[in-house]
Design an enzyme around this catalytic site. Sequence first.
Site, PDB file in Angstrom:
ATOM      1  N   LEU A 141      34.802  31.919  42.482  1.00  0.00           N
ATOM      2  CA  LEU A 141      35.777  32.691  43.247  1.00  0.00           C
ATOM      3  C   LEU A 141      36.335  31.793  44.341  1.00  0.00           C
ATOM      4  O   LEU A 141      35.630  30.919  44.858  1.00  0.00           O
ATOM      5  CB  LEU A 141      35.130  33.928  43.882  1.00  0.00           C
ATOM      6  CG  LEU A 141      34.658  35.046  42.944  1.00  0.00           C
ATOM      7  CD1 LEU A 141      34.048  36.184  43.753  1.00  0.00           C
ATOM      8  CD2 LEU A 141      35.810  35.566  42.082  1.00  0.00           C
ATOM      9  N   ASP A 142      37.598  32.041  44.728  1.00  0.00           N
ATOM     10  CA  ASP A 142      38.209  31.269  45.802  1.00  0.00           C
ATOM     11  C   ASP A 142      37.505  31.530  47.129  1.00  0.00           C
ATOM     12  O   ASP A 142      36.812  32.543  47.292  1.00  0.00           O
ATOM     13  CB  ASP A 142      39.688  31.650  45.945  1.00  0.00           C
ATOM     14  CG  ASP A 142      40.474  31.419  44.665  1.00  0.00           C
ATOM     15  OD1 ASP A 142      40.043  30.573  43.865  1.00  0.00           O
ATOM     16  OD2 ASP A 142      41.502  32.099  44.479  1.00  0.00           O
ATOM     17  N   VAL A 143      37.752  30.646  48.086  1.00  0.00           N
ATOM     18  CA  VAL A 143      37.095  30.753  49.389  1.00  0.00           C
ATOM     19  C   VAL A 143      37.408  32.074  50.087  1.00  0.00           C
ATOM     20  O   VAL A 143      36.565  32.639  50.793  1.00  0.00           O
ATOM     21  CB  VAL A 143      37.502  29.554  50.285  1.00  0.00           C
ATOM     22  CG1 VAL A 143      39.006  29.565  50.584  1.00  0.00           C
ATOM     23  CG2 VAL A 143      36.700  29.511  51.565  1.00  0.00           C
ATOM     24  N   HIS A 192      42.960  29.945  40.210  1.00  0.00           N
ATOM     25  CA  HIS A 192      43.690  30.923  41.026  1.00  0.00           C
ATOM     26  C   HIS A 192      44.491  31.898  40.152  1.00  0.00           C
ATOM     27  O   HIS A 192      45.595  32.307  40.517  1.00  0.00           O
ATOM     28  CB  HIS A 192      44.650  30.222  41.988  1.00  0.00           C
ATOM     29  CG  HIS A 192      43.968  29.502  43.104  1.00  0.00           C
ATOM     30  ND1 HIS A 192      44.653  28.724  44.014  1.00  0.00           N
ATOM     31  CD2 HIS A 192      42.672  29.421  43.469  1.00  0.00           C
ATOM     32  CE1 HIS A 192      43.817  28.196  44.885  1.00  0.00           C
ATOM     33  NE2 HIS A 192      42.598  28.621  44.571  1.00  0.00           N
TER      34      HIS A 192
END
Length: 230
Positions: free
Chosen positions: A100-102, A183
């Site tokens: 997962l993205d930050v 993303h």
Amino acid sequence: MRLDKFICESTELTRSLAKRVLKSGEVTCDGVVVKDASYKVAEDTEVCIEGRQITIIGERYIMMNKPVDTICSTIDEEYQSVLSLMDIEKVDTLHIAGRLDVDTTGLVLITSDGLWSHKITSPKKDCGKRYWVEVAEPLDEALIETFKEGVQLRSEDGLTKPAQLEILDDTHARLTISEGKYHQVKRMFAAVGNKVVNLHREAVGSIEMEDELLEGEWRFLTDEEVKSVK
């Protein structure tokens, strides 16, 4: 299995430290002090160090509620690794099954089992990942069919795989995808002229994010949850 190897695979101790613990008389097998590193441990042998029983650490399967400003990496970088939030032995044997993205929160699956992880991340397995999405601009019902047919992402060949969009209100939706492109959710909405402002993963396959699990908390998966990944 040799006793020194059993100790290493059950604790954080190196082989040299395991031998030191043995020599000190801190290790018992079925209640008897054993100092011989080559002693053969049977399946039913009860091995203790200073009275505390130890067991071989097998494959591990974990869910975490990922907080914002953490990264799905095995080491801390600009942001803190999710693994550093875990007080667990042999954390270095674990990896994240799908990142997962930050700035994305929610369900992260962590395991030591590479094959199990592959079943989650491989596009060929069609393991659905469901997200709760908040966007900047009002959502059009026509997007349901657009996402179902596939979206052309910038710098990608071909359309995304069919995705299921459920519009909750003007700016909130649930989106289920079976890929894990870089993303991807943000890029899908960008491709249709919108912007994701909040993103939270709710489920991977049939494994649902547990409501009682606060951000940063984790628990081992049940046998049923582990077996649900095929």
